[in-house]
Scaffold this motif. Structure first.
Motif, mmCIF file in Angstrom:
data_model
loop_
_atom_site.group_PDB
_atom_site.id
_atom_site.type_symbol
_atom_site.label_atom_id
_atom_site.label_comp_id
_atom_site.label_asym_id
_atom_site.label_seq_id
_atom_site.Cartn_x
_atom_site.Cartn_y
_atom_site.Cartn_z
ATOM 1 N N THR A 25 0.839 -1.203 0.000
ATOM 2 C CA THR A 25 0.000 0.000 0.000
ATOM 3 C C THR A 25 0.869 1.246 0.000
ATOM 4 O O THR A 25 0.584 2.207 -0.717
ATOM 5 N N ALA A 58 -8.220 -1.093 -3.119
ATOM 6 C CA ALA A 58 -9.459 -0.411 -2.733
ATOM 7 C C ALA A 58 -10.578 -1.405 -2.436
ATOM 8 O O ALA A 58 -11.513 -1.081 -1.709
ATOM 9 N N GLN A 60 -10.379 -3.902 -0.581
ATOM 10 C CA GLN A 60 -10.181 -4.492 0.744
ATOM 11 C C GLN A 60 -10.627 -3.521 1.826
ATOM 12 O O GLN A 60 -10.490 -2.312 1.670
ATOM 13 N N ALA A 61 -11.140 -4.060 2.911
ATOM 14 C CA ALA A 61 -11.471 -3.217 4.069
ATOM 15 C C ALA A 61 -10.153 -2.887 4.771
ATOM 16 O O ALA A 61 -9.419 -3.776 5.184
ATOM 17 N N ARG A 62 -9.841 -1.607 4.844
ATOM 18 C CA ARG A 62 -8.560 -1.193 5.423
ATOM 19 C C ARG A 62 -8.689 0.186 6.037
ATOM 20 O O ARG A 62 -9.522 0.979 5.609
ATOM 21 N N HIS A 65 -8.417 3.323 3.604
ATOM 22 C CA HIS A 65 -9.276 3.172 2.418
ATOM 23 C C HIS A 65 -9.458 4.491 1.660
ATOM 24 O O HIS A 65 -9.387 4.511 0.428
ATOM 25 N N THR A 69 -8.334 5.093 -2.131
ATOM 26 C CA THR A 69 -9.344 5.468 -3.124
ATOM 27 C C THR A 69 -8.940 6.742 -3.853
ATOM 28 O O THR A 69 -9.093 6.841 -5.077
#
Length: 85
Positions: A25, A58, A60-62, A65, A69
Protein backbone atom coordinates in the motif's frame (compact mmCIF):
# COMPACT_ATOMS: atom_id res chain seq x y z
CA UNK A 1 8.29 -2.62 -10.13
CA UNK A 2 9.53 -2.98 -13.67
CA UNK A 3 6.76 -0.74 -14.96
CA UNK A 4 7.85 1.94 -12.51
CA UNK A 5 11.30 2.25 -14.10
CA UNK A 6 10.31 5.54 -15.73
CA UNK A 7 8.86 7.08 -12.60
CA UNK A 8 10.53 9.92 -10.77
CA UNK A 9 12.89 8.79 -8.02
CA UNK A 10 13.87 10.56 -4.85
CA UNK A 11 12.69 8.49 -1.91
CA UNK A 12 15.74 7.16 -0.07
CA UNK A 13 15.31 3.50 0.74
CA UNK A 14 11.70 3.83 -0.39
CA UNK A 15 9.90 1.56 -2.82
CA UNK A 16 12.46 -1.22 -3.00
CA UNK A 17 12.75 -1.43 0.78
CA UNK A 18 8.96 -1.28 1.11
CA UNK A 19 8.64 -4.08 -1.43
CA UNK A 20 11.03 -6.24 0.58
CA UNK A 21 8.98 -5.69 3.73
CA UNK A 22 5.63 -6.21 2.02
CA UNK A 23 4.38 -2.62 2.35
CA UNK A 24 2.52 -2.69 -0.96
CA UNK A 25 0.00 0.00 0.00
CA UNK A 26 2.85 2.37 0.80
CA UNK A 27 4.40 1.65 -2.62
CA UNK A 28 1.06 2.23 -4.35
CA UNK A 29 0.48 5.55 -2.59
CA UNK A 30 4.03 6.70 -3.34
CA UNK A 31 3.76 5.94 -7.05
CA UNK A 32 0.20 7.31 -7.29
CA UNK A 33 1.64 10.72 -6.37
CA UNK A 34 4.60 10.54 -8.72
CA UNK A 35 5.26 11.99 -12.16
CA UNK A 36 6.64 10.13 -15.11
CA UNK A 37 10.02 11.10 -16.54
CA UNK A 38 9.93 12.17 -20.17
CA UNK A 39 11.30 9.61 -22.59
CA UNK A 40 11.56 6.74 -20.10
CA UNK A 41 9.41 3.67 -19.74
CA UNK A 42 5.81 3.42 -20.86
CA UNK A 43 3.44 5.85 -19.17
CA UNK A 44 0.30 4.05 -20.47
CA UNK A 45 1.54 0.72 -19.07
CA UNK A 46 2.55 2.37 -15.79
CA UNK A 47 -0.83 4.01 -15.19
CA UNK A 48 -2.73 0.87 -16.27
CA UNK A 49 -0.72 -1.21 -13.79
CA UNK A 50 -1.21 1.40 -11.07
CA UNK A 51 -4.97 1.46 -11.71
CA UNK A 52 -5.14 -2.34 -11.48
CA UNK A 53 -3.15 -2.30 -8.22
CA UNK A 54 -5.34 0.45 -6.79
CA UNK A 55 -8.50 -1.47 -7.64
CA UNK A 56 -7.18 -4.51 -5.77
CA UNK A 57 -6.22 -2.43 -2.72
CA UNK A 58 -9.46 -0.41 -2.73
CA UNK A 59 -11.47 -3.62 -2.72
CA UNK A 60 -10.18 -4.49 0.74
CA UNK A 61 -11.47 -3.22 4.07
CA UNK A 62 -8.56 -1.19 5.42
CA UNK A 63 -7.95 1.81 7.67
CA UNK A 64 -6.36 3.81 4.81
CA UNK A 65 -9.28 3.17 2.42
CA UNK A 66 -9.90 6.87 1.69
CA UNK A 67 -6.24 7.50 0.87
CA UNK A 68 -6.11 4.42 -1.38
CA UNK A 69 -9.34 5.47 -3.12
CA UNK A 70 -7.92 8.95 -3.76
CA UNK A 71 -4.75 7.38 -5.16
CA UNK A 72 -6.83 5.13 -7.39
CA UNK A 73 -8.76 8.11 -8.74
CA UNK A 74 -5.48 9.91 -9.53
CA UNK A 75 -4.22 6.82 -11.36
CA UNK A 76 -7.44 6.58 -13.36
CA UNK A 77 -7.22 10.26 -14.25
CA UNK A 78 -3.60 9.89 -15.37
CA UNK A 79 -4.44 6.78 -17.41
CA UNK A 80 -7.23 8.61 -19.25
CA UNK A 81 -5.07 11.70 -19.81
CA UNK A 82 -2.15 9.71 -21.17
CA UNK A 83 -4.36 7.65 -23.50
CA UNK A 84 -5.92 10.85 -24.89
CA UNK A 85 -2.53 12.04 -26.17
Amino acid sequence: MGTAAGARGGCPGGPLAWFRTGELTKIFLYFARTRFRDGRGSPPDFWAAMTAAGELLAGQARPDHEEVTAGLERCRTQAVAISAK
